[in-house]
Design a protein around this motif. Sequence first.
Motif: not given
Length: 919
Positions: A154-175
């Motif tokens: 509500s009240l224009n609260m929004n978490v972008p889909s790009t901020s939702i992590a599915v850890f098994n499918l990838g992410g950010t490496d050590w570099r």
Amino acid sequence: MARNLLSCFRVMGSRMVGIREMGTKMAETGLAGLAVLVLAGAIAVSGVAAVSGAIETPEQFDAESVMEVLADEQEVAGLLAEHPGEDYLVFVEDRRFPVRRFDGLPKRWVKSGPSAVFEAEVAPGEYFVFQIGIFAAGKTIERMSVAKTDLIGSLNMNVPSTSIAVFNLGGTDWRGKEFSKTVTVEQGRVLPLWVGIPIPEDASGKLEAELTIVPGNAEPKSIRVSLNSSGAVLEDHGDSELWRLSRLGWLNSKVGTDNYPSKPYHKILVRRKLMRVLGRQMVISDSGLPESIVSAFTETLDHIKGPGREILAGPVKFVIESQAGPIEVGGGLPQFTKFSETEIDWWTRNFNDEFMLYCLGTIEYDGYVSYRLILEAKQDVALKDVRLEIPFKPEAAKFLMGMGQKGGIRPAELDWKWDQAKHQDSLWIGDVNAGLRCQLKGANYSRPLVNIYYKNKPLNLPVSWHNEGRGGCQVTEVDNDGAKVVLLKAYSGGRQVKAGEKLHFNFDLLITPVKLIDYAGHWENRYYHNGNGSTWKNWIKEAENGGANIINIHHGNDLNPYINYPFLPETQKDLQEYVAAAHEKGMKAKIYYTVRELSNHVTELWALRSLGDEILADGAGNQEKTVINPQGAAPWLQQHLRTNYVPAWRHNFNSGKYKGHVDAAVVTSGMSRWHNYYLQGLKWLAQKVKIDGIYIDDVAYDRTVMQRARKILDKYRPGSLIDVHSWNHFNDRAGWANCANLYMEHFPYIDSIWFGEGFNYDESPDYWLIEISGIPYGLMGEMLQGGGNPWRGMVYGMTGRMPWSGDPTEIWKFWDEFGIEQAKMIGYWVSDCPVRTDNPDVLATVYQREGKTLVAVASWAKEAVEIKLQINWKALGLDGQKAQLTVPKINNFQEKAEYSSGDSIKVEPGKGYLIVISE
């Protein structure tokens, strides 16, 4: 009753404190026995001990989880009959019940059934995690992805889909780079997809998103996620409450990736093709390869003064040779593509009728240089050889280390071949104040495991350099137009290259020394390092009495019980109190913190297991035998992990707070996102526990991670120290590697080395200098094995550590009496060292200060010898006619004696003296 209890668990959502309260009520109503069983199970699956701060009993920790109980064939068949024709089933699961087994369907899921909706209570600011379980019912599910919508409230609260992590499918490496993974679930198996959602701090009420499982070979299935945010804001995202598993978000942390040089370095200075870093400069030719490398460090490594020493005797060449002779490629000029304070990038393209040769180069602010050479054939060509040639000036190639050679005087010839059984792909050639390390790599490079685990993940032989066993490396002395040159030749041998084929010849260079020696810090920093965990309450007092001012807190004791996981609440509390007590005494306190092994007490263990071999090394599991586990893994690992792991460190607590507990670690995979977790954890420890640095027992990560660690400590806990210890890897189990060469890439960011178990202190002085002391690279070291040799150690400014390696307290007292912190160290390796002996087997190092000089004399002779000191009185600023040579009494080291200039001094084999010269 069991069903009712399970329902109670579900109703409580993620508020695990409710489980503890439920257990209390059950006890009050006469169900005490059942309460114990329920609490034990709840603790095992959800970490309620982490909420309360209590220590789990061994029985609680060993308890089998409901998620380890699999459905039998009949139960699975019944479930599938209710969902005919389904290729896969989806089960959304709370974080309290992490999937522990992947070889079948949890019995719990047979009862609950598949789900398309997930509802949970969350807190504002929380990093909320849960699981989406995939059961490959009808066939193997391939190439899985997850489509996500924004999380909307509500009240224009929004978490972008790009901020939702599915850890098994990838992410950010050590570099700090984004990556993705291909995920497959074999028929009959289960895989939990762990999902992380950052809840905004101002979130209130319902938040909803849709996640759609999209396999490459089956129909998509959608899940509606409905979260209700209420209560107090979790300013740390829930990280202080391990049961929340919010720290899974640390796997994608970019902490320490700031684009600025760490101390003591400055930004890279560039002028055309000349690039200058701290104390060194490199000029590249039109080919993009180095044509000049200069070090401006003095021999004492306490100043940087030009013009410096040229290392190369000519340009570095990449030679392509056919049976008719070398094939010339040309036409390119360096094109610079990146200019920053920390990194300069360039590339060239050279060509002829037969080949395109791309040269991509990078230099970083610490003097590390990376090259990627790509040779692409335009037509079919038969080649005799493709090789790299680095010509050294002989005076800058006095020593050599690597590729099967112990560190020391460079042999006249070296002829080396690739062998996967050996952890060898690099060598260092140089002198004390000017040298170059060269490491050969391929496009398939993946950092091997180290120490006794090398054979679990050995070196990937670089395809182009190795060339099916034809490649190798030679170091020879050659004549170049009448001038002697030491030529390093990395060759690959003959081959037939097809049109369009690309060969990758990658290599890295590190120009040494990497920095000035911090002499003041070395004389000041005195370590107390005790491996006897039962005596931890006495460490501060013992350190104070012995003159130590830094305490290294090892693992396997009541303060830091579980290897590389100092995050359990009770551990953090005890460490905070102990570090504060050390600070009150004016001492620093550092902890053992590495990544090579990981305790089975890690709260996130089951989520890490779901990532396959990304973080935890794959192995034979219960069938695996290691040096530490010759009879197989610890019972806990065999009971709960079963397959696909390598058992590592094991520690049985026979006394103290953790009596009866076992720390049964597993081996990690090498480079992975666990390093991001490790680094975010380092920041946490610096801020919350106030540690003064870390002790690293063999480095199981690359220079990028060490660089980030340095920046984190400098930013969040200035004055912190990093010291690296290593067992000698020059043996079959570790792949015949030289530790100083293996870990040289880390030397810009650490403060000292401690080499180490298995090192032979009866080796030659040149071995001491190159492999043990750290001096040619800008570091100082300490001795370990048996306390080392204190007489020889002082020739390199080294002592042991109390009480682990000898008792250096009397030497430290003498340092203070002499005022060694005010002295200039001039080693025997310095060309104008003002004091020498008349025997080449007895060496002298000078510690010169105004009005008096300390001379450390040590013998490598096989028998007692008489020596005389050869003294340059003018250089010392003393009058030889008035000077006295005093051997002060130092307990357990030497008796008092007096000598005059010109007197003979008897030195026993393997021993020596500290002699003070004064007027």
